[in-house]
Design a protein around this motif. Structure first.
Motif, PDB file in Angstrom:
ATOM      1  N   PRO A  31       0.815   1.581   3.592  1.00  0.00           N
ATOM      2  CA  PRO A  31       0.276   0.562   2.686  1.00  0.00           C
ATOM      3  C   PRO A  31      -1.242   0.593   2.546  1.00  0.00           C
ATOM      4  O   PRO A  31      -1.791  -0.059   1.658  1.00  0.00           O
ATOM      5  CB  PRO A  31       0.722  -0.754   3.336  1.00  0.00           C
ATOM      6  CG  PRO A  31       0.794  -0.442   4.792  1.00  0.00           C
ATOM      7  CD  PRO A  31       1.272   0.985   4.857  1.00  0.00           C
ATOM      8  N   PHE A  32      -1.927   1.350   3.400  1.00  0.00           N
ATOM      9  CA  PHE A  32      -3.386   1.430   3.350  1.00  0.00           C
ATOM     10  C   PHE A  32      -3.862   2.277   2.170  1.00  0.00           C
ATOM     11  O   PHE A  32      -4.933   2.051   1.631  1.00  0.00           O
ATOM     12  CB  PHE A  32      -3.900   2.018   4.665  1.00  0.00           C
ATOM     13  CG  PHE A  32      -5.383   2.178   4.741  1.00  0.00           C
ATOM     14  CD1 PHE A  32      -6.230   1.071   4.740  1.00  0.00           C
ATOM     15  CD2 PHE A  32      -5.961   3.431   4.825  1.00  0.00           C
ATOM     16  CE1 PHE A  32      -7.607   1.209   4.820  1.00  0.00           C
ATOM     17  CE2 PHE A  32      -7.336   3.584   4.904  1.00  0.00           C
ATOM     18  CZ  PHE A  32      -8.157   2.469   4.907  1.00  0.00           C
ATOM     19  N   ARG A 131      -7.081  -4.065  11.609  1.00  0.00           N
ATOM     20  CA  ARG A 131      -6.095  -4.790  10.800  1.00  0.00           C
ATOM     21  C   ARG A 131      -5.286  -3.811   9.950  1.00  0.00           C
ATOM     22  O   ARG A 131      -4.059  -3.913   9.856  1.00  0.00           O
ATOM     23  CB  ARG A 131      -6.798  -5.825   9.928  1.00  0.00           C
ATOM     24  CG  ARG A 131      -5.850  -6.703   9.134  1.00  0.00           C
ATOM     25  CD  ARG A 131      -6.553  -7.758   8.303  1.00  0.00           C
ATOM     26  NE  ARG A 131      -7.448  -7.158   7.322  1.00  0.00           N
ATOM     27  CZ  ARG A 131      -8.762  -7.354   7.268  1.00  0.00           C
ATOM     28  NH1 ARG A 131      -9.364  -8.141   8.128  1.00  0.00           N
ATOM     29  NH2 ARG A 131      -9.492  -6.761   6.342  1.00  0.00           N
ATOM     30  N   GLU A 132      -5.955  -2.842   9.352  1.00  0.00           N
ATOM     31  CA  GLU A 132      -5.260  -1.868   8.514  1.00  0.00           C
ATOM     32  C   GLU A 132      -4.365  -0.951   9.339  1.00  0.00           C
ATOM     33  O   GLU A 132      -3.273  -0.577   8.893  1.00  0.00           O
ATOM     34  CB  GLU A 132      -6.262  -1.057   7.691  1.00  0.00           C
ATOM     35  CG  GLU A 132      -7.049  -1.877   6.692  1.00  0.00           C
ATOM     36  CD  GLU A 132      -6.182  -2.572   5.639  1.00  0.00           C
ATOM     37  OE1 GLU A 132      -5.038  -2.119   5.371  1.00  0.00           O
ATOM     38  OE2 GLU A 132      -6.635  -3.582   5.081  1.00  0.00           O
ATOM     39  N   ARG A 134      -2.768  -1.742  12.062  1.00  0.00           N
ATOM     40  CA  ARG A 134      -1.567  -2.523  12.386  1.00  0.00           C
ATOM     41  C   ARG A 134      -0.610  -2.527  11.200  1.00  0.00           C
ATOM     42  O   ARG A 134       0.590  -2.308  11.359  1.00  0.00           O
ATOM     43  CB  ARG A 134      -1.984  -3.949  12.778  1.00  0.00           C
ATOM     44  CG  ARG A 134      -0.884  -4.931  12.970  1.00  0.00           C
ATOM     45  CD  ARG A 134       0.218  -4.689  13.975  1.00  0.00           C
ATOM     46  NE  ARG A 134       0.041  -3.844  15.091  1.00  0.00           N
ATOM     47  CZ  ARG A 134       1.058  -3.315  15.815  1.00  0.00           C
ATOM     48  NH1 ARG A 134       2.308  -3.608  15.540  1.00  0.00           N
ATOM     49  NH2 ARG A 134       0.828  -2.528  16.818  1.00  0.00           N
ATOM     50  N   LYS A 135      -1.134  -2.711   9.988  1.00  0.00           N
ATOM     51  CA  LYS A 135      -0.287  -2.698   8.793  1.00  0.00           C
ATOM     52  C   LYS A 135       0.354  -1.332   8.580  1.00  0.00           C
ATOM     53  O   LYS A 135       1.515  -1.231   8.166  1.00  0.00           O
ATOM     54  CB  LYS A 135      -1.100  -3.076   7.551  1.00  0.00           C
ATOM     55  CG  LYS A 135      -1.511  -4.525   7.495  1.00  0.00           C
ATOM     56  CD  LYS A 135      -2.341  -4.774   6.239  1.00  0.00           C
ATOM     57  CE  LYS A 135      -2.932  -6.146   6.200  1.00  0.00           C
ATOM     58  NZ  LYS A 135      -3.805  -6.330   5.029  1.00  0.00           N
ATOM     59  N   ARG A 136      -0.395  -0.272   8.856  1.00  0.00           N
ATOM     60  CA  ARG A 136       0.138   1.079   8.696  1.00  0.00           C
ATOM     61  C   ARG A 136       1.270   1.335   9.678  1.00  0.00           C
ATOM     62  O   ARG A 136       2.304   1.892   9.317  1.00  0.00           O
ATOM     63  CB  ARG A 136      -0.961   2.120   8.918  1.00  0.00           C
ATOM     64  CG  ARG A 136      -2.032   2.076   7.877  1.00  0.00           C
ATOM     65  CD  ARG A 136      -3.141   3.005   8.206  1.00  0.00           C
ATOM     66  NE  ARG A 136      -2.938   4.255   7.480  1.00  0.00           N
ATOM     67  CZ  ARG A 136      -3.792   5.247   7.486  1.00  0.00           C
ATOM     68  NH1 ARG A 136      -4.895   5.175   8.188  1.00  0.00           N
ATOM     69  NH2 ARG A 136      -3.540   6.332   6.805  1.00  0.00           N
ATOM     70  N   GLU A 138       3.171  -0.878  11.159  1.00  0.00           N
ATOM     71  CA  GLU A 138       4.322  -1.695  10.769  1.00  0.00           C
ATOM     72  C   GLU A 138       4.999  -1.142   9.519  1.00  0.00           C
ATOM     73  O   GLU A 138       6.225  -1.183   9.397  1.00  0.00           O
ATOM     74  CB  GLU A 138       3.897  -3.144  10.583  1.00  0.00           C
ATOM     75  CG  GLU A 138       3.544  -3.812  11.902  1.00  0.00           C
ATOM     76  CD  GLU A 138       2.915  -5.188  11.760  1.00  0.00           C
ATOM     77  OE1 GLU A 138       2.689  -5.654  10.609  1.00  0.00           O
ATOM     78  OE2 GLU A 138       2.648  -5.799  12.805  1.00  0.00           O
ATOM     79  N   GLY A 139       4.211  -0.616   8.580  1.00  0.00           N
ATOM     80  CA  GLY A 139       4.779   0.016   7.401  1.00  0.00           C
ATOM     81  C   GLY A 139       5.605   1.236   7.752  1.00  0.00           C
ATOM     82  O   GLY A 139       6.691   1.459   7.190  1.00  0.00           O
TER      83      GLY A 139
END
Length: 149
Positions: A31-32, A131-132, A134-136, A138-139
């Protein structure tokens, strides 16, 4: 400044390494990024290969693979990036767990520029990149573990 994050994913190191280093599939789970491509005529990631990625905020960075040991480690360093990033390096490690899952570990190092602004900007960069990351992670887990893919 260096930071690290990790996640457990129900898949093998081989499969996860292959998926994360496949630039033709990168946007399926990451998502990044808004774009990701290998440059200089390369068709697959490997030592010395460069990649150009553009984040969702439209900032781009070129990196070069400095380590590539499937299915365990891939590491890159920045060769060209936004004016306010003086240095960037990152590694992805894939560690098998006893229960059949894999621990995926992202470790990044980032430095702001100019140097005199580092005390102010380095913590901001680390916070944003953390933060990014963590999103990656989780994605990636969501993509791999969702049965409808």
């Amino acid at each position: 400044m260096t930071f690290e994050d990790s996640i457990l994913i129900r898949d093998t190191p081989d499969a996860l390494f292959a998926l994360t280093q496949d630039y033709g599939r990168r946007l399926e789970w990451d998502p990044f990024l808004r774009s990701a491509e290998l440059v200089g005529g390369a068709v697959e990631a490997g030592p010395g290969v460069r990649a150009y990625c553009v984040a969702h905020n439209r900032l781009g960075m070129e990196t070069e693979y400095v380590s590539f040991t499937p299915p365990r480690v891939a590491a890159v360093k920045m060769t060209r990036g936004p004016w306010f990033i003086g240095g960037f390096a990152g590694s992805w490690r894939f560690m098998p767990e006893a229960d059949g899952r894999t621990r995926v570990i992202f470790r990044y190092s980032v430095q702001a520029r100019p140097r005199w602004l580092q005390p102010l900007l380095n913590p901001v960069l680390v916070r944003v990149f953390s933060r990014e990351v963590r999103k990656r992670l989780e994605g990636l887990r969501s993509f791999v573990e969702t049965p409808t893919r």
